[in-house]
Design a protein around this motif. Sequence first.
Motif, PDB file in Angstrom:
ATOM      1  N   TRP A 146       0.848  -1.194   0.000  1.00  0.00           N
ATOM      2  CA  TRP A 146       0.000   0.000   0.000  1.00  0.00           C
ATOM      3  C   TRP A 146       0.880   1.239   0.000  1.00  0.00           C
ATOM      4  CZ3 TRP A 146      -5.347   0.371  -0.014  1.00  0.00           C
ATOM      5  CH2 TRP A 146      -6.062  -0.825   0.134  1.00  0.00           C
ATOM      6  N   GLU A 160      -3.217   3.559  -2.948  1.00  0.00           N
ATOM      7  CA  GLU A 160      -3.227   2.495  -3.949  1.00  0.00           C
ATOM      8  C   GLU A 160      -2.496   1.290  -3.373  1.00  0.00           C
ATOM      9  OE1 GLU A 160      -1.061   3.103  -7.516  1.00  0.00           O
ATOM     10  OE2 GLU A 160       0.766   3.807  -6.511  1.00  0.00           O
ATOM     11  N   THR A 247      -4.925   2.230   6.739  1.00  0.00           N
ATOM     12  CA  THR A 247      -4.984   1.310   5.604  1.00  0.00           C
ATOM     13  C   THR A 247      -6.363   0.677   5.497  1.00  0.00           C
ATOM     14  OG1 THR A 247      -2.645   0.841   6.033  1.00  0.00           O
ATOM     15  CG2 THR A 247      -3.789  -0.600   4.493  1.00  0.00           C
ATOM     16  N   ALA A 251      -8.928   0.892   2.328  1.00  0.00           N
ATOM     17  CA  ALA A 251      -9.526  -0.284   1.710  1.00  0.00           C
ATOM     18  C   ALA A 251     -11.048  -0.167   1.656  1.00  0.00           C
ATOM     19  CB  ALA A 251      -9.118  -1.537   2.484  1.00  0.00           C
ATOM     20  N   LEU A 254     -12.137   2.315  -1.048  1.00  0.00           N
ATOM     21  CA  LEU A 254     -12.004   1.728  -2.369  1.00  0.00           C
ATOM     22  C   LEU A 254     -13.157   0.775  -2.679  1.00  0.00           C
ATOM     23  CD1 LEU A 254      -8.180   0.883  -2.533  1.00  0.00           C
ATOM     24  CD2 LEU A 254      -9.412   2.360  -4.120  1.00  0.00           C
ATOM     25  N   MET A 255     -13.471  -0.094  -1.746  1.00  0.00           N
ATOM     26  CA  MET A 255     -14.495  -1.105  -1.983  1.00  0.00           C
ATOM     27  C   MET A 255     -15.896  -0.491  -2.066  1.00  0.00           C
ATOM     28  SD  MET A 255     -13.159  -4.407   0.230  1.00  0.00           S
ATOM     29  CE  MET A 255     -13.142  -3.513   1.791  1.00  0.00           C
ATOM     30  N   GLY A 261     -17.056  -5.882  -2.044  1.00  0.00           N
ATOM     31  CA  GLY A 261     -16.096  -6.137  -0.977  1.00  0.00           C
ATOM     32  C   GLY A 261     -16.771  -6.518   0.321  1.00  0.00           C
ATOM     33  N   CYS A 347      -7.852  -5.539   6.693  1.00  0.00           N
ATOM     34  CA  CYS A 347      -7.043  -5.926   5.536  1.00  0.00           C
ATOM     35  C   CYS A 347      -5.562  -6.092   5.861  1.00  0.00           C
ATOM     36  CB  CYS A 347      -7.199  -4.897   4.415  1.00  0.00           C
ATOM     37  SG  CYS A 347      -6.537  -3.258   4.807  1.00  0.00           S
ATOM     38  N   VAL A 359     -10.245  -9.054   1.240  1.00  0.00           N
ATOM     39  CA  VAL A 359     -10.248  -7.596   1.110  1.00  0.00           C
ATOM     40  C   VAL A 359      -9.048  -7.147   0.276  1.00  0.00           C
ATOM     41  CG1 VAL A 359     -10.005  -5.422   2.378  1.00  0.00           C
ATOM     42  CG2 VAL A 359     -11.546  -7.200   3.230  1.00  0.00           C
ATOM     43  N   CYS A 363      -9.192  -5.022  -3.351  1.00  0.00           N
ATOM     44  CA  CYS A 363      -8.541  -3.720  -3.508  1.00  0.00           C
ATOM     45  C   CYS A 363      -7.491  -3.741  -4.608  1.00  0.00           C
ATOM     46  CB  CYS A 363      -7.935  -3.285  -2.185  1.00  0.00           C
ATOM     47  SG  CYS A 363      -9.167  -2.896  -0.916  1.00  0.00           S
ATOM     48  N   CYS A 367      -7.773  -1.170  -7.798  1.00  0.00           N
ATOM     49  CA  CYS A 367      -6.690  -0.240  -8.122  1.00  0.00           C
ATOM     50  C   CYS A 367      -6.134  -0.489  -9.524  1.00  0.00           C
ATOM     51  CB  CYS A 367      -5.575  -0.355  -7.091  1.00  0.00           C
ATOM     52  SG  CYS A 367      -5.953   0.426  -5.503  1.00  0.00           S
TER      53      CYS A 367
END
Length: 476
Positions: A146, A160, A247, A251, A254-255, A261, A347, A359, A363, A367
Motif C-alpha cells: 500500500w 493504492e 490502511t 480499503a 475503495l471497496m 467487498g 485488511c 479484502v 482492492c 486499483c
Amino acid sequence: MPARKVDLPGVVPPELAAGLARIRAELEVPEAFPADVVDAAQAAVAAASLPALDRTDLELVTIDPPGARDLDQALHLARDGDGFVVSYAIADVAGFVRAGDPVDREAHRRGMTLYAPDRRIPLHPPVLSEGAASLLPDQLRPALLWTLRLDAHGRMTDAEVVRARVRSREQLDYAQAQAEIDGGSPREALALLAEVGRWREQRERERGGVSLPLPEQEIVPDEGGWRLEFRAPLPVEGWNAQISLLTGMAAAHLMLYGQVGVVRSMPPAGPGALRTLRATAKALRITWPAELDYPEFVRSLDPARPAHAAMLNACTTLFRGAGYRAFDGDVPPDAEHSALATDYAHCTAPLRRLVDRYVGEVCLSLCAGTPVPGWVREALPALPQEMAVADRRAKKYERAVLDLVEVVLLAPRVGEVFTATVVDVDEQRRHGTVVVADPAVEARVRGEGLPLGQEIEVRLVSADLATGAVVFERAG
C-alpha cells in the motif's frame, strides 16, 4: 478488560496443561493441521514466485510483540513535500493459497489464529504463517504494498495497492521502537511514525472516533514461572495501530466506491446507552459536562484512577455489535464503524484473519482496474457468518484461558484478603466485578452495598479449576 496473550516460559504445570486441553476440546478448537494441508502448504512454498515489481529499495521494518513470527505488516514512512508517504507492506497470503485447495479449506474452517499461554493455534500452517509468507527480516517476500499519501496534517489524499517483492530490514518489538523514538535520534521512519501517528490521532478526534485506553491483562515471565499484571500500552503501539487503521479506511473507501467487498461495521450506540453512561459517571462522582461529547469525555479519563478505570470499563458497553458486511453491487446502508466514525475494513492481518485475504484481493483489482476474481466474489456472501463464528470462538477461548490462568495462580490463596476496585455492579449492588492490581485479575464479587468505582477489601472464597471461575466476597 481486553486480554493480551504471551507465551509462558518453561514447562506448563500439569494442572494448567490439563485445563487448557479441556478448554480446547470443549470449544472444538482445531489444533494440528491434517497431513494434506501441510503437504499442500509445503508444495505452495516450493512453487511460489515473486512479483515482478521490485520494491526492495524500501527500508521496511516490522513492529510487533516480542518473539512474534507471524509478521503481517512492515512499514516505511517518508516526507512527501509538505506531507507524508506511508509504504505499508502486507503479507501476500494469496500468493501461496489457492481457492479450494486444502490450505484454503482449512483456513475457512478456522477463521483466525488463536492464542494461549502454551501455544498458538495458527490460521495457516507454520511453514506459511511463520515462514515463507511472513515478513521476516532480511528475506525476499511477496507482499501487497500500500502507498498512502497524506497532507501536512495527516489527512489521506491518495491510496493504492499493488503486488511487489519487498525485504524487511529489521524486526522491532514495541519496547525497542519506543526506546529508539524516546532516545532522541530515531531513524527517519520511526520519527515520522510518531509524527504521523499523532496527526492521525488528531484526525480521529475530529471525526468523533474514540479508542478506549484500557490497560491490558498480560501473562509475563517471573523467576522461572509467571505472573499476571496490567500493562498500559506504549505510545508507539497506538501510532502503529493508526497506520493499520488508515490502511483499513483506504480499503473500505475503495471497496465502497467500487461497490464490491466486505467492510467491518459497528452500529451507533442508542441514546439509552449514553444516558446510562451519564448516570454511571454521576454515581462515580465524575463530572461530564453536557456540552462535552462522548469521545472527548473518554479522552478526559485517567485509567490510573480507580473511579475513572470503572468508568472506562462501563464505556465498553458502547463497543458492541461489530460485524462484517459483504456486498457486490449494492452498498450496505449500515457500513460505517461507529467507534471509528468512518468506513473501515480489515485488511492488514491476512496471516491471522481469513477475511483480510479477500479484502486485499478486491482492492488490488479495483486499483488495477481489472475484474475482481471470481473466487473472491463467490466467497464474499459467506464471509460475514464465517468470521462471526470464528470471532465468537476466539473470544470464548481467550477468556476461558485467562480465567484458567487466574485460577491456577489464585488457588493456593483461597481465604486471603486483597485490595480491589469495583468496576461493575448490578442494580441491587450485591453482585459485580472487581479488578485486583496484584495479582492482576478481574473476577466476580458479591457483597452488600458494593460501591462502584471505589477500592474495597475482598476475600477470595473460591478458585475452581473445574469451572475456571474465581469468586471474591466483600471483606468486613
